[in-house]
Motif scaffolding. Structure first.
Motif, short mmCIF file in Angstrom:
data_model
loop_
_atom_site.label_atom_id
_atom_site.label_comp_id
_atom_site.label_asym_id
_atom_site.label_seq_id
_atom_site.Cartn_x
_atom_site.Cartn_y
_atom_site.Cartn_z
N LEU A 1 0.85 -1.19 0.00
CA LEU A 1 0.00 0.00 0.00
C LEU A 1 0.89 1.24 0.00
CD1 LEU A 1 -2.96 1.05 0.23
CD2 LEU A 1 -2.58 1.11 2.71
N ALA A 2 0.93 1.93 -1.13
CA ALA A 2 1.74 3.15 -1.27
C ALA A 2 1.00 4.34 -0.70
CB ALA A 2 2.04 3.40 -2.74
N VAL A 3 1.68 5.16 0.09
CA VAL A 3 1.11 6.42 0.56
C VAL A 3 1.36 7.46 -0.53
CG1 VAL A 3 1.14 8.17 2.36
CG2 VAL A 3 1.54 5.76 2.96
N LEU A 4 0.26 7.93 -1.13
CA LEU A 4 0.38 8.89 -2.23
C LEU A 4 0.71 10.28 -1.71
CD1 LEU A 4 -1.26 6.55 -3.57
CD2 LEU A 4 -2.24 8.30 -5.00
N PRO A 5 1.46 11.05 -2.44
CA PRO A 5 2.03 10.72 -3.72
C PRO A 5 3.45 10.16 -3.65
CG PRO A 5 2.22 13.08 -3.39
CD PRO A 5 1.54 12.52 -2.16
N ASN A 6 4.27 10.63 -2.69
CA ASN A 6 5.71 10.34 -2.75
C ASN A 6 6.11 8.94 -2.31
OD1 ASN A 6 6.26 12.85 -3.83
ND2 ASN A 6 6.38 13.79 -1.82
N GLY A 7 5.20 8.17 -1.75
CA GLY A 7 5.52 6.79 -1.40
C GLY A 7 5.46 5.86 -2.59
N VAL A 8 4.90 6.31 -3.70
CA VAL A 8 4.70 5.43 -4.85
C VAL A 8 6.01 4.89 -5.44
CG1 VAL A 8 3.75 5.27 -7.19
CG2 VAL A 8 2.41 6.30 -5.35
N PRO B 1 0.57 -7.37 -5.23
CA PRO B 1 -0.30 -6.30 -5.73
C PRO B 1 0.12 -4.96 -5.12
CG PRO B 1 -1.60 -8.12 -4.84
CD PRO B 1 -0.16 -8.39 -4.49
N LEU B 2 -0.11 -3.90 -5.86
CA LEU B 2 0.22 -2.55 -5.42
C LEU B 2 -1.04 -1.70 -5.45
CD1 LEU B 2 2.28 -0.31 -4.72
CD2 LEU B 2 2.62 -0.01 -7.18
N LEU B 3 -1.36 -1.11 -4.31
CA LEU B 3 -2.53 -0.24 -4.16
C LEU B 3 -2.07 1.10 -3.59
CD1 LEU B 3 -4.89 -2.88 -2.52
CD2 LEU B 3 -4.82 -2.20 -4.94
N GLY B 4 -2.98 2.06 -3.57
CA GLY B 4 -2.61 3.39 -3.07
C GLY B 4 -3.52 3.87 -1.97
N ALA B 5 -2.93 4.61 -1.02
CA ALA B 5 -3.67 5.27 0.05
C ALA B 5 -3.58 6.77 -0.20
CB ALA B 5 -3.06 4.94 1.41
N ASP B 6 -4.75 7.39 -0.41
CA ASP B 6 -4.80 8.83 -0.66
C ASP B 6 -4.96 9.57 0.66
OD1 ASP B 6 -4.69 9.74 -3.40
OD2 ASP B 6 -6.47 8.50 -3.74
N MET B 7 -4.15 10.60 0.84
CA MET B 7 -4.29 11.47 2.00
C MET B 7 -4.67 12.86 1.49
SD MET B 7 -1.32 10.43 4.62
CE MET B 7 -1.98 11.68 5.66
N TYR B 8 -5.66 13.43 2.12
CA TYR B 8 -6.05 14.78 1.73
C TYR B 8 -6.60 15.53 2.94
CZ TYR B 8 -10.73 12.76 1.55
OH TYR B 8 -11.90 12.12 1.87
N ARG B 9 -6.63 16.84 2.78
CA ARG B 9 -7.10 17.72 3.86
C ARG B 9 -8.30 18.50 3.33
NH1 ARG B 9 -4.20 19.61 8.32
NH2 ARG B 9 -2.33 18.73 7.41
N PRO B 10 -9.51 18.05 3.67
CA PRO B 10 -10.70 18.73 3.13
C PRO B 10 -10.89 20.13 3.73
CG PRO B 10 -11.34 17.04 4.71
CD PRO B 10 -9.84 16.96 4.55
N ASP C 1 6.04 4.36 2.38
CA ASP C 1 6.08 5.81 2.14
C ASP C 1 7.53 6.19 1.88
OD1 ASP C 1 5.19 8.39 1.78
OD2 ASP C 1 4.40 8.63 3.80
N ASP C 2 7.77 7.47 1.56
CA ASP C 2 9.12 7.93 1.25
C ASP C 2 10.01 7.99 2.49
OD1 ASP C 2 7.79 10.08 2.38
OD2 ASP C 2 8.15 11.45 0.72
N THR D 1 7.61 13.49 10.68
CA THR D 1 6.89 13.74 11.93
C THR D 1 6.08 12.53 12.38
OG1 THR D 1 4.93 14.60 10.83
CG2 THR D 1 6.68 16.19 11.37
N GLY D 2 5.78 11.64 11.43
CA GLY D 2 4.99 10.45 11.74
C GLY D 2 3.50 10.64 11.54
N THR D 3 3.07 11.83 11.16
CA THR D 3 1.64 12.10 11.01
C THR D 3 1.00 11.20 9.96
OG1 THR D 3 1.96 14.39 11.69
CG2 THR D 3 -0.07 13.89 10.48
N ALA D 4 1.57 11.14 8.77
CA ALA D 4 1.00 10.31 7.70
C ALA D 4 1.01 8.84 8.11
CB ALA D 4 1.77 10.50 6.40
#
Length: 168
Positions: free
Chosen positions: A35-42, A55-64, A86-87, A91-94
């Motif tokens: 599971l790649a943390v998008l974008p820079n973990g890809v 298999p390779l999947l993605g986790a999207d993080m966003y701030r609404p 991830d890259d 800070t460990g937040t993601a």
């Protein structure tokens, strides 16, 4: 690969190649998914998934609307061994947000695999993940860009295109 004694990688994909020997044991696990943390973990996740034949999947993080960051996960993680890539951890937040989301999705096992994880963050992350794998474990946190000779961030669109191009 990481330049001896420096804790630095050539680029994001090189960070992923440094994770391959540390994650190779998961190649025999038929339930493993990367599971790649998008974008820079890809770029790192592509290297790990390719080496494991996973298999390779993605986790999207966003701030609404400037609110709290949220994570969107793909379906199908329940009961799986999920390698979150991830890259780096700064800070460990993601890593914390994705770790909570993966647990909430019912993953059978969760492993954080990152090229760089400061020891001061690793203890907290070990409470969320079954295991933390890192190529470099500095004592203290530095800007994650310090760990890369060429740190070229991806746009979310570039990251999604790279995920879609993955043959798995």
């Amino acid at each position: 690969m990481v330049t001896a004694g420096t804790g630095r990688f050539a680029d994001l994909a090189d960070g992923g190649r440094a994770l391959v020997p540390l994650t190779q044991r998961f190649a025999a696990d038929p339930a493993v998914v990367v599971l790649a943390v998008l974008p820079n973990g890809v770029p790192a996740a592509v290297e790990v998934a390719r080496a494991l034949g996973a298999p390779l999947l993605g986790a999207d993080m966003y701030r609404p609307d400037g609110g709290e960051p949220t994570v969107t996960l793909p379906d199908g993680l329940a009961g799986r061994t999920v390698l979150v890539v991830d890259d780096a951890v700064e800070t460990g937040t993601a890593a914390r947000l994705v770790g909570r989301a993966v647990k909430g999705a019912g993953a059978g096992r969760s492993v954080l695999a990152v090229p760089v994880c400061p020891r001061q963050e690793e203890a907290t992350l070990a409470l969320l993940y079954d295991e933390v794998v890192a190529a470099v474990r500095p004592l203290a946190r530095r800007s994650l860009t310090w760990h890369y000779e060429a740190f070229e961030p991806l746009t979310p669109e570039q990251a999604r295109a790279e995920l879609e191009a993955y043959p798995g």
